[in-house]
Design a protein around this motif. Structure first.
Motif, mmCIF file in Angstrom:
data_model
loop_
_atom_site.group_PDB
_atom_site.id
_atom_site.type_symbol
_atom_site.label_atom_id
_atom_site.label_comp_id
_atom_site.label_asym_id
_atom_site.label_seq_id
_atom_site.Cartn_x
_atom_site.Cartn_y
_atom_site.Cartn_z
ATOM 1 N N THR A 50 0.817 -1.222 0.000
ATOM 2 C CA THR A 50 0.000 0.000 0.000
ATOM 3 C C THR A 50 0.848 1.268 0.000
ATOM 4 N N ARG A 51 1.959 1.294 0.732
ATOM 5 C CA ARG A 51 2.827 2.483 0.692
ATOM 6 C C ARG A 51 3.558 2.575 -0.646
ATOM 7 N N PHE A 52 3.887 1.425 -1.214
ATOM 8 C CA PHE A 52 4.533 1.413 -2.528
ATOM 9 C C PHE A 52 3.587 1.964 -3.592
ATOM 10 N N ARG A 53 2.291 1.707 -3.454
ATOM 11 C CA ARG A 53 1.309 2.249 -4.388
ATOM 12 C C ARG A 53 1.355 3.789 -4.375
ATOM 13 N N ASN A 54 1.465 4.372 -3.191
ATOM 14 C CA ASN A 54 1.567 5.830 -3.115
ATOM 15 C C ASN A 54 2.825 6.331 -3.815
ATOM 16 N N TYR A 55 3.919 5.618 -3.638
ATOM 17 C CA TYR A 55 5.170 6.020 -4.295
ATOM 18 C C TYR A 55 5.033 5.899 -5.806
ATOM 19 N N GLU A 56 4.400 4.826 -6.273
ATOM 20 C CA GLU A 56 4.180 4.649 -7.709
ATOM 21 C C GLU A 56 3.344 5.797 -8.286
ATOM 22 N N THR A 57 2.303 6.182 -7.564
ATOM 23 C CA THR A 57 1.431 7.260 -8.029
ATOM 24 C C THR A 57 2.184 8.579 -8.106
ATOM 25 N N GLY A 58 3.110 8.790 -7.214
ATOM 26 C CA GLY A 58 3.918 10.006 -7.205
ATOM 27 C C GLY A 58 3.390 11.048 -6.243
ATOM 28 N N GLY A 59 2.129 11.402 -6.372
ATOM 29 C CA GLY A 59 1.539 12.394 -5.481
ATOM 30 C C GLY A 59 0.042 12.195 -5.353
ATOM 31 N N ARG A 60 -0.510 12.584 -4.208
ATOM 32 C CA ARG A 60 -1.951 12.457 -3.980
ATOM 33 C C ARG A 60 -2.449 13.612 -3.124
ATOM 34 N N ALA A 61 -3.731 13.887 -3.270
ATOM 35 C CA ALA A 61 -4.376 14.898 -2.436
ATOM 36 C C ALA A 61 -4.796 14.261 -1.117
ATOM 37 N N VAL A 62 -4.661 15.007 -0.024
ATOM 38 C CA VAL A 62 -5.021 14.493 1.290
ATOM 39 C C VAL A 62 -5.807 15.533 2.077
ATOM 40 N N ARG A 63 -6.557 15.038 3.039
ATOM 41 C CA ARG A 63 -7.168 15.896 4.045
ATOM 42 C C ARG A 63 -6.819 15.295 5.391
ATOM 43 N N ILE A 64 -6.115 16.070 6.202
ATOM 44 C CA ILE A 64 -5.629 15.590 7.496
ATOM 45 C C ILE A 64 -6.439 16.272 8.599
ATOM 46 N N THR A 65 -7.095 15.480 9.412
ATOM 47 C CA THR A 65 -7.875 15.998 10.536
ATOM 48 C C THR A 65 -7.081 15.778 11.815
ATOM 49 N N VAL A 66 -6.741 16.880 12.474
ATOM 50 C CA VAL A 66 -5.878 16.822 13.660
ATOM 51 C C VAL A 66 -6.691 17.236 14.887
ATOM 52 N N PRO A 67 -6.865 16.350 15.865
ATOM 53 C CA PRO A 67 -7.642 16.703 17.056
ATOM 54 C C PRO A 67 -6.859 17.652 17.961
ATOM 55 N N ASP A 68 -7.602 18.474 18.697
ATOM 56 C CA ASP A 68 -6.953 19.415 19.601
ATOM 57 C C ASP A 68 -8.004 19.947 20.554
ATOM 58 N N THR A 69 -7.667 20.108 21.811
ATOM 59 C CA THR A 69 -8.640 20.599 22.788
ATOM 60 C C THR A 69 -9.071 22.034 22.502
ATOM 61 N N ALA A 70 -8.265 22.765 21.721
ATOM 62 C CA ALA A 70 -8.609 24.156 21.395
ATOM 63 C C ALA A 70 -9.560 24.250 20.216
ATOM 64 N N GLY A 71 -9.906 23.127 19.577
ATOM 65 C CA GLY A 71 -10.864 23.159 18.476
ATOM 66 C C GLY A 71 -10.524 22.292 17.293
ATOM 67 N N GLY A 72 -9.284 21.871 17.162
ATOM 68 C CA GLY A 72 -8.908 20.987 16.064
ATOM 69 C C GLY A 72 -8.411 21.738 14.845
ATOM 70 N N LEU A 73 -7.689 21.016 13.997
ATOM 71 C CA LEU A 73 -7.109 21.583 12.788
ATOM 72 C C LEU A 73 -7.400 20.670 11.609
ATOM 73 N N THR A 74 -7.531 21.263 10.421
ATOM 74 C CA THR A 74 -7.693 20.498 9.195
ATOM 75 C C THR A 74 -6.683 21.003 8.172
ATOM 76 N N VAL A 75 -5.935 20.079 7.582
ATOM 77 C CA VAL A 75 -4.973 20.414 6.536
ATOM 78 C C VAL A 75 -5.467 19.800 5.235
ATOM 79 N N THR A 76 -5.725 20.637 4.232
ATOM 80 C CA THR A 76 -6.121 20.176 2.900
ATOM 81 C C THR A 76 -4.938 20.425 1.987
ATOM 82 N N ALA A 77 -4.302 19.344 1.507
ATOM 83 C CA ALA A 77 -3.001 19.517 0.862
ATOM 84 C C ALA A 77 -2.770 18.535 -0.270
ATOM 85 N N SER A 78 -1.700 18.812 -1.026
ATOM 86 C CA SER A 78 -1.182 17.888 -2.030
ATOM 87 C C SER A 78 0.195 17.437 -1.573
#
Length: 225
Positions: A50-78
């Motif tokens: 599965t990690r090799f598949r990501n390397y083969e693809t080269g790049g992918r879009a992601v959305r990272i949801t980070v929990p936090d007691t102050a409200g949380g963070l979201t990273v929308t990235a390539s």
């Protein structure tokens, strides 16, 4: 009449018992289906690539949801998995909204900018920051070669069930412990399609009650700046 009535009551009791037994069987089978079990050879192979598949693809879009007691963070990235760099937007909720802006990162460096502040740079922390941990792990979700499928089950990898993510049917697998870190067993889950493509990763963070969630292909991919 009394005998007939007794027979009716006995029959009704039998039907009720049968219904209870049926419910117990159904509940038991659902519990068994969601219980962790050993990986089949095919599942181990898919987790290994599965990690090799990501390397083969080269790049992918992601959305990272980070929990936090102050409200949380979201990273929308390539993420460019070959050059190990990423670029995207950081958005927060609650007190974290002051962090809104754009970020770019590598395995060692984090840069951020907002509407009022230009680019600032700092080292990407290896401990003490849930956001930094999530960003660092995201870049690590690719490898230029498959993992050893035979070692994965030995190190704690398990099958947890199946789930549909963004229209993709996936197997949910518990990842193995990190190399030389047996205490990390059971902290990472993968949602992997039949061809080995990774669609979600969830990881437990010791300092947070909720996990970090990394979703793939949530928006179009554009090469990082």
């Amino acid at each position: 009449m009394h005998i007939l009535r007794s027979r009716v009551l006995i029959a009704a009791a039998a039907v009720a018992c049968a219904a209870v037994a049926t419910v117990l069987v159904v509940v038991s089978s659902k519990s068994d289906a969601s219980a962790p079990r050993a990986l089949t050879a095919d599942e181990a192979n898919r987790l290994a690539i599965t990690r090799f598949r990501n390397y083969e693809t080269g790049g992918r879009a992601v959305r990272i949801t980070v929990p936090d007691t102050a409200g949380g963070l979201t990273v929308t990235a390539s993420v460019d998995f070959r050059s190990k760099r990423a670029y995207g937007e950081l958005r927060g909720a609650g007190r974290n909204s002051s962090s809104d802006g754009v970020i770019r990162w590598t395995p060692t460096q984090l840069s951020a900018a907002s509407k009022t502040v230009g680019w600032t740079n700092r080292p990407l922390q290896t401990t003490g920051s849930t956001l930094d941990t999530a960003l660092r792990i995201t870049l690590g979700l690719a490898s230029d070669r498959p993992d050893n499928a035979q070692l994965l089950p030995q190190n704690g990898a398990r099958q947890l069930g199946q789930e549909t993510i963004n229209g993709h049917r996936t197997d949910v697998m518990l990842g193995p412990a990190a190399r030389d870190r047996p205490d990390t067993e059971g902290t990472v889950k993968y949602w992997i399609a039949e061809d080995g493509t990774m669609y979600r990763v969830q990881l437990a963070v010791a300092s947070e009650p909720q996990p970090v969630v990394i979703d793939f292909d949530t928006q179009p991919y554009t090469p990082p700046k």
